[in-house]
Scaffold this motif. Sequence first.
Motif, PDB file in Angstrom:
ATOM      1  N   ALA A  84     -23.117 -11.949 -11.331  1.00  0.00           N
ATOM      2  CA  ALA A  84     -21.695 -11.577 -11.312  1.00  0.00           C
ATOM      3  C   ALA A  84     -21.519 -10.098 -11.639  1.00  0.00           C
ATOM      4  CB  ALA A  84     -20.915 -12.441 -12.296  1.00  0.00           C
ATOM      5  N   GLY A  85     -22.486  -9.546 -12.374  1.00  0.00           N
ATOM      6  CA  GLY A  85     -22.416  -8.125 -12.713  1.00  0.00           C
ATOM      7  C   GLY A  85     -22.547  -7.223 -11.496  1.00  0.00           C
ATOM      8  N   GLY A  86     -23.113  -7.760 -10.423  1.00  0.00           N
ATOM      9  CA  GLY A  86     -23.177  -7.007  -9.171  1.00  0.00           C
ATOM     10  C   GLY A  86     -24.200  -5.891  -9.184  1.00  0.00           C
ATOM     11  N   PHE A  87     -23.878  -4.860  -8.395  1.00  0.00           N
ATOM     12  CA  PHE A  87     -24.847  -3.785  -8.159  1.00  0.00           C
ATOM     13  C   PHE A  87     -24.427  -2.504  -8.875  1.00  0.00           C
ATOM     14  CE2 PHE A  87     -21.657  -4.097  -4.837  1.00  0.00           C
ATOM     15  CZ  PHE A  87     -21.090  -2.840  -4.892  1.00  0.00           C
ATOM     16  N   VAL A  88     -25.323  -1.540  -8.887  1.00  0.00           N
ATOM     17  CA  VAL A  88     -24.952  -0.180  -9.268  1.00  0.00           C
ATOM     18  C   VAL A  88     -25.185   0.709  -8.050  1.00  0.00           C
ATOM     19  CG1 VAL A  88     -25.309  -0.252 -11.769  1.00  0.00           C
ATOM     20  CG2 VAL A  88     -27.257   0.169 -10.275  1.00  0.00           C
ATOM     21  N   SER A  89     -24.274   1.644  -7.823  1.00  0.00           N
ATOM     22  CA  SER A  89     -24.388   2.513  -6.651  1.00  0.00           C
ATOM     23  C   SER A  89     -25.370   3.640  -6.923  1.00  0.00           C
ATOM     24  CB  SER A  89     -23.027   3.109  -6.301  1.00  0.00           C
ATOM     25  OG  SER A  89     -22.128   2.078  -6.034  1.00  0.00           O
ATOM     26  N   LEU A  94     -25.280  -0.578 -19.075  1.00  0.00           N
ATOM     27  CA  LEU A  94     -24.877   0.136 -17.858  1.00  0.00           C
ATOM     28  C   LEU A  94     -23.619   0.975 -18.063  1.00  0.00           C
ATOM     29  CD1 LEU A  94     -25.770  -2.543 -15.178  1.00  0.00           C
ATOM     30  CD2 LEU A  94     -26.890  -0.350 -15.570  1.00  0.00           C
ATOM     31  N   ALA A  95     -22.783   0.589 -19.041  1.00  0.00           N
ATOM     32  CA  ALA A  95     -21.570   1.381 -19.283  1.00  0.00           C
ATOM     33  C   ALA A  95     -21.912   2.714 -19.936  1.00  0.00           C
ATOM     34  CB  ALA A  95     -20.592   0.595 -20.160  1.00  0.00           C
ATOM     35  N   GLN A 103     -21.440   3.965 -13.853  1.00  0.00           N
ATOM     36  CA  GLN A 103     -20.001   4.232 -13.951  1.00  0.00           C
ATOM     37  C   GLN A 103     -19.178   3.663 -12.799  1.00  0.00           C
ATOM     38  OE1 GLN A 103     -18.816   5.293 -16.850  1.00  0.00           O
ATOM     39  NE2 GLN A 103     -20.992   5.150 -17.321  1.00  0.00           N
ATOM     40  N   GLY A 104     -19.714   3.721 -11.585  1.00  0.00           N
ATOM     41  CA  GLY A 104     -18.918   3.352 -10.410  1.00  0.00           C
ATOM     42  C   GLY A 104     -18.331   1.954 -10.489  1.00  0.00           C
ATOM     43  N   GLU A 105     -19.130   1.022 -10.978  1.00  0.00           N
ATOM     44  CA  GLU A 105     -18.682  -0.377 -10.997  1.00  0.00           C
ATOM     45  C   GLU A 105     -18.394  -0.842 -12.421  1.00  0.00           C
ATOM     46  OE1 GLU A 105     -21.634   0.655  -9.726  1.00  0.00           O
ATOM     47  OE2 GLU A 105     -20.990   0.812  -7.637  1.00  0.00           O
ATOM     48  N   ARG A 106     -18.150   0.112 -13.301  1.00  0.00           N
ATOM     49  CA  ARG A 106     -18.040  -0.206 -14.723  1.00  0.00           C
ATOM     50  C   ARG A 106     -16.989  -1.282 -15.034  1.00  0.00           C
ATOM     51  NH1 ARG A 106     -17.493   4.535 -19.270  1.00  0.00           N
ATOM     52  NH2 ARG A 106     -17.346   3.195 -21.100  1.00  0.00           N
TER      53      ARG A 106
END
Lengths: 257, 243
Positions: A134-139, A193-194, A200-203
């Motif tokens: 659910a956390g998804g990806f990082v760009s 990741l924060a 940052q992009g998907e924070r």
Amino acid sequence: MNHAASKNLNLTLKIWRQAGPKQAGGLKTYQVSGISTDMSFLEMLDVLNEQLIASGEEPVAFDHDCREGICGTCGVVINGQAHGPDSGTTTCQLHMRRFKDGDTIVIEPWLAKAFPIVRDLIVDRSAFDRIIQAGGFVSVNTGNAPEANTTLVPHHVQQDAMSAAACIGCGACVASCKNASAMLFVSAKVSHLASIPQGQGERSKRVLNMVATMDAEHFGNCTNTGECEAACPAKINLTNIAQLNREYLKASLFSKE
Amino acid sequence: MTDSTAQCKRGLLGCLGLNWFFRLLSSSIGQKFVMGVTGLLLCGFLVTHLAGNLLLFAGAKPFNEYAHALHSQWELVAVAELGLVVLFLAHVYLAVTTTIGNYRARREFYVLKQSKVPGRIIGANTWMFASGSVVLGFVILHLIDLRMGLRRSLHYFPDPEAFEAPFHNTMAALSDPISRVVYFVGAIILGVHLSHGFASAFQSLGLNHPKYTPLIKIIGKIFGVIIAIGFASIVVFVPGMWR
Ligand code: FES
């Protein structure tokens, strides 16, 4: 190393045996003898299993992989404590010198609604995987590793991110919490990741989705007892949960999500 | 335009653009915020309430004067009372729902369970629901005794508006054996509740930092002790002083 200190132990083990997810389980008592104090806890269980196999009994099912404290696969409740009596230690890194000759050791699996028992000491922790998904990806760019100095990260930020990233996802936080809350785990992932530029992009999206999944998986609420922090083999700090709370509030109030 | 009509299909909250708010309040973390905020605001009430009640040590006149001065601001009192009821109900409601949720999440209990927190055998933090329930019982009796005046056996002052009434009625409640015991136990357990709750609220609000968290924890413990001793001392000493 004082090898003279190495001794052999005779132990009584009370181990949770459960044939399958739906079957009833219970503690069963076993005797093991000649356990070297230099053995790890899992090696002691190996000895027991050899003994059980030799006598034609089903061996005790337990999870393990790296046996060096980095994968997070192992983990049982030993005498009522997740990963046993030592702090900052996984079950595989716990050594038998921690016990005394003649001790009785009670071994139970992680217990939580979100972690159903598969067999004996093995539980299904895929709820954690679903939270991570659910956390998804990082760009970030794939391909070759980027040049190290293109994205500058101050040392103290690295330190914060690294200590959150130390989480090995073993589930001891859930197992030790009276509410079976997964907040320490989720907070470690979110804080990690924060903290760094790459996250940052998907924070905002990340924290909202991970918390929504955590709630949907029926983990309990945190009541700030701190049991998770004490049981965590990676020593993830409670300040991460405070950061999770902040990230969630910030995302709720200031993001487009 | 298309945006707002699309949103309106998602119910009233969607029309108002408040889905995010509903999501926040129904999430585990949002509920912790509400728990923490309501708890801290109720702590504020405790301070003013204790300060006012300590006037009982000064005697009938100062206490009656204080009570009448307070009640003469009836608009403010009405708003404050409404606010307190909302805070209290929200705090209690969330305590009940999250405790049920937590119990369901745990579902199975270990044959043997020990804390790994160094030195902890049994802590206030694991008894928040139990201690909160005791405090709730105390508050209900306290309201019946003195806010609603429903216990005939207390011999209230005949004219509730009279100057002497507040002190007389308070003494009547404090001299009643049942109220006395319940108030005393309630005050002590309230202190236990606060000794975890105060600091815990800051954590829930995301305020945890090595710079100030140790201080908040100490303040929380001291606050719990002050509130417990403050209210309990009234119950213990005041009835004997003004017999
Ligand atoms: S087996 Fe990998 S952490 Fe224990």
